[in-house]
Scaffold this active site. Structure first.
Site, PDB file in Angstrom:
ATOM      1  N   CYS A  49      -2.811  -0.775   7.635  1.00 34.21           N
ATOM      2  CA  CYS A  49      -2.027   0.454   7.486  1.00 34.21           C
ATOM      3  C   CYS A  49      -2.239   1.364   8.694  1.00 34.21           C
ATOM      4  O   CYS A  49      -1.296   2.002   9.173  1.00 34.21           O
ATOM      5  CB  CYS A  49      -2.398   1.187   6.200  1.00 34.21           C
ATOM      6  SG  CYS A  49      -1.763   0.383   4.702  1.00 34.21           S
ATOM      7  N   CYS A  57      -6.443   1.440   5.225  1.00 35.90           N
ATOM      8  CA  CYS A  57      -7.056   0.198   5.681  1.00 35.90           C
ATOM      9  C   CYS A  57      -6.661  -0.043   7.143  1.00 35.90           C
ATOM     10  O   CYS A  57      -5.842   0.680   7.711  1.00 35.90           O
ATOM     11  CB  CYS A  57      -6.621  -0.972   4.802  1.00 35.90           C
ATOM     12  SG  CYS A  57      -4.890  -1.447   5.024  1.00 35.90           S
ATOM     13  N   HIS A 104       0.835  -1.195   0.000  1.00 32.09           N
ATOM     14  CA  HIS A 104       0.000   0.000   0.000  1.00 32.09           C
ATOM     15  C   HIS A 104       0.875   1.251   0.000  1.00 32.09           C
ATOM     16  O   HIS A 104       2.014   1.237   0.460  1.00 32.09           O
ATOM     17  CB  HIS A 104      -0.918   0.001   1.214  1.00 32.09           C
ATOM     18  CG  HIS A 104      -2.022  -1.004   1.113  1.00 32.09           C
ATOM     19  ND1 HIS A 104      -3.082  -1.019   1.980  1.00 32.09           N
ATOM     20  CD2 HIS A 104      -2.248  -2.009   0.236  1.00 32.09           C
ATOM     21  CE1 HIS A 104      -3.907  -1.997   1.651  1.00 32.09           C
ATOM     22  NE2 HIS A 104      -3.407  -2.620   0.599  1.00 32.09           N
ATOM     23  N   GLU A 137       0.691   3.843   1.836  1.00 33.55           N
ATOM     24  CA  GLU A 137       1.062   4.230   3.190  1.00 33.55           C
ATOM     25  C   GLU A 137       2.295   3.475   3.664  1.00 33.55           C
ATOM     26  O   GLU A 137       3.184   4.046   4.301  1.00 33.55           O
ATOM     27  CB  GLU A 137      -0.093   3.962   4.174  1.00 33.55           C
ATOM     28  CG  GLU A 137      -1.374   4.699   3.862  1.00 33.55           C
ATOM     29  CD  GLU A 137      -2.354   3.901   2.997  1.00 33.55           C
ATOM     30  OE1 GLU A 137      -3.556   4.043   3.200  1.00 33.55           O
ATOM     31  OE2 GLU A 137      -1.901   3.137   2.121  1.00 33.55           O
TER      32      GLU A 137
END
Length: 180
Positions: free
Chosen positions: A121, A118, A93, A95
């Site tokens: 994260c 999410c 991801h 992040e």
């Protein structure tokens, strides 16, 4: 500032096409805020993603939003085939890539991310010394944002500076406006 300098400055601005003080103040109000700059940067980073399912970008700054500490976009691990099929889990991801880039030593960081984080994260964001998360797009799964809020982080959906000020003609930073 003494009055002579002030009058000269206003006269120069008036000659440059700004006919009155109200217009000059209005022009300053339309200046992009740092939140606008960092969210636009996150959107541009998202364009680098080769994921077929969703493109996400992320920028991490210090608390004052003056220094970029890291950035990232969702994608495959470095050195792995660039093609991302869009299946879960196909890529890191945005992040996570930004967290790897900035490290966790500095405290009170701010994250600008194009989509709600999410839950996984969110856990990493909490443990990495963040104080604030600003996201642009909502996601059907809100567990990540709920976890961030329970942990005491400031979480907000991004709104352009002009919208925050109640202006009717905001500067448009939509994806369609960004250069390719």
């Amino acid at each position: 500032m003494n009055s002579k300098v002030s009058v000269v400055t206003m006269d120069m601005e008036a000659r440059a096409g700004k006919s009155n003080i109200g217009q000059m103040l209005d022009d300053r109000a339309e200046r992009l805020g740092m939140e606008d700059v960092w969210m636009a940067t996150a959107r541009m980073l998202a364009m680098r993603s080769k994921c077929k399912r969703h493109k996400v970008g992320c920028v991490v700054t210090d608390w004052k939003m003056r220094r970029v500490l890291g950035n990232g976009y969702n994608g495959r691990a470095a050195g792995v085939d660039e093609e991302c099929p869009g299946t879960d889990p196909c890529c890191l991801h945005a992040e996570v890539n930004a967290l790897i880039a900035c490290g966790s030593l500095e405290r009170n960081k701010v994250m600008f991310v194009t989509t709600m984080p999410c839950e996984k994260c969110a856990m990493m964001i909490i443990n990495s010394g963040f104080k604030r998360v600003v996201y642009s797009e909502k996601h059907p799964k809100t567990e990540g944002v709920e976890l961030l809020e329970r942990a005491g982080l400031l979480v907000a959906r991004y709104r352009r500076r002009a919208e925050r000020a109640g202006r009717t003609r905001p500067v448009d930073l939509s994806e369609e406006e960004l250069p390719e």
